[in-house]
Design an enzyme around this catalytic site. Structure first.
Site: not given
Length: 472
Positions: A14, A407, A16, A240-241
């Site tokens: 969603t 987050g 960056g 990213d994980t």
């Protein structure tokens, strides 16, 4: 210790960011340089990512570095998984890439299994079956005579494509490749049989690189645009994980991790892939980690549910923290949904999808944003308990605590619900795990830190951790 600066690009589904990370006196310091939306484009019956807009935002962040007179040692990029860009024979990008939420892959798995049986695909890859995995996207494009795929000289995953735009070097990074359902976790290469049946070649995916490998340096064009010199671009954990798990401040192996954001990714870190009948039945995935580790995990639909509802709610406050506070006024355990039900993948209305699910299953139908938000949070906590139970059956060690990054750690209510549900301590932090992992892997590539535990020690000394103990 002298100061060393690194430039991290962290792209989510969603939004960056570009971040300046510095190692100062053995501690990590971060500063956000730019933040921007990552919008899904709907046109012509398909959903796309705007790869050029993302590239332009990276250039904007690099210009900020130059304008401030900063020196950076390297650049690293991490993004979401599975999606890819087609590159033509002339080196140009053929079209914006499909978004994994595009509906064109509905039914794609079943069609592919007519060519290669489902059990064989899992035996070869150990990857959780999801219809948007790269293998099924590519098979769908081939079936539809997709013009971009027909003309593709190279197929580059999104972080690899952005590194290509910066350097001109076409690579295939290990952790992002591992999300595709094309990687053999034993050989660490693409399984040829899986792509042969859809008319693709291993050479189309670029040279293999691992986290910490140098990809190239900024091209002369990018140097001219940004005002920087020939800065190295380093392959971090492109998924990213993978970057986030590298940032888990664990002291030993006896932990599970939860990357809590738009998606929830719950798993453990192991030396070797776990591929057996039970992992197949539970639909777990084996993805690449750093230093040769495997991330054994399951993808769970996460705060995407809340994000979509917020766009529809007209009576709810804009502030997420206020929604979290308000939902605690609603009665507990009125409604439970399965966050991974297909009806929640990308419905026209998430609010209606949740209401219809509750009505169909004979439960209380949430009447306002408070009841619906509480339903979402309680359902996620219960889903975490269920998946952690599967992990405990298959883990080669006892799981003593759950480290939560991302987050979602800001949501203290969800974190306490999770601790209550799973019955072991929940330790939260870092919030910006992907960016921290990205930066620390660059620092490791620069020789500033040794192994993964030295990285994690620096991270633990640089952030505030919070522990939630089970209650009731």
């Amino acid at each position: 210790m002298a100061e060393h600066n690194f430039f991290a690009v962290d792209l989510g589904a969603t939004s960056g960011r570009t971040i300046l990370g510095s190692i100062v006196d053995g501690k990590l310091v971060q500063r956000e340089l730019t933040r921007f939306p990552n919008n899904i484009i709907e046109t012509g019956g398909h959903f796309y990512w705007d790869i050029f807009a993302l590239y332009n935002e990276i250039i904007r962040g690099l210009k900020t570095v130059a304008d401030e007179g900063l020196t950076i040692e390297s650049i690293g990029i991490d993004t979401w998984g599975v999606d890819f860009v087609c590159i033509g024979k002339d080196g140009g990008i053929l079209r914006n890439p499909y978004c994994y939420r595009d509906p064109h892959t509905e039914g794609a798995m079943e069609e592919y299994f007519r060519m290669v049986p489902k059990e064989k695909v899992y035996e070869k890859t150990g990857i959780q079956f999801m219809n948007f995995n790269s293998l099924f996207q590519l098979a769908t494009m081939r079936k539809n005579n997709d013009s971009a795929l027909e003309a593709a000289e190279k197929i580059l995953f999104v972080p690899d494509a952005l590194m290509y735009m910066l350097t001109g070097e076409a690579v295939c990074e290990y952790t992002i490749l591992s999300t595709s359902q094309m990687l053999d976790p034993c050989t660490k290469k693409i399984d040829k049989e899986l792509i042969d049946v859809i008319g693709l070649k291993e050479s189309q995916f670029g040279r293999y690189v691992n986290p910490g490998d140098k990809v190239g340096v900024l091209s002369e064009e990018v140097q001219r645009q940004t005002g920087l010199g020939a800065v190295p671009v380093v392959a971090v954990a492109g998924h990213d994980t993978g970057a986030a798990v590298a940032a888990v401040p664990a002291q030993n192996e006896r932990f599970a991790y939860l990357s809590c954001g738009t998606w929830s990714l719950l798993g453990i870190e192991v030396k070797d892939a776990i591929i057996n009948e039970k992992s197949f039945d539970y639909n777990f995935t084996n993805e690449g980690g750093i230093e040769g580790t495997t991330r054994f995990l399951k993808n769970i639909c996460g705060l995407w549910l809340l994000e979509r509802c917020r766009k529809e709610w007209t009576d709810a406050p804009k502030d997420v923290a206020q929604i979290v506070a308000d939902c605690q006024q609603a009665p507990a355990h009125q409604s439970v949904i399965n966050p991974d039900d297909p009806s929640f993948a990308n419905p026209p209305s998430m609010v209606n999808a949740i209401k219809e699910y509750c009505e169909k299953t004979g439960q209380h139908v949430p009447q306002d944003y408070k009841e619906m938000a509480r339903c979402i949070f309680e359902s996620l906590a219960l889903r975490y308990r269920e998946v952690l139970g599967y992990l405990k059956e298959m883990a080669p060690f006892e799981i003593e605590k759950l480290h939560v990054i991302g987050g979602g750690t800001y949501n203290e209510f969800l974190m306490q619900l999770t601790a209550n549900a799973i019955g072991i301590p929940v330790v939260t932090g870092p919030v910006e795990g992907t960016a921290i992992g990205n930066i620390m892997l660059q620092a490791k590539a620069a020789g500033l830190v040794g192994d993964i535990y030295e990285m994690r020690s620096i991270i633990a000394n640089s952030i505030d951790l919070k522990t939630y103990l089970p209650q009731g």
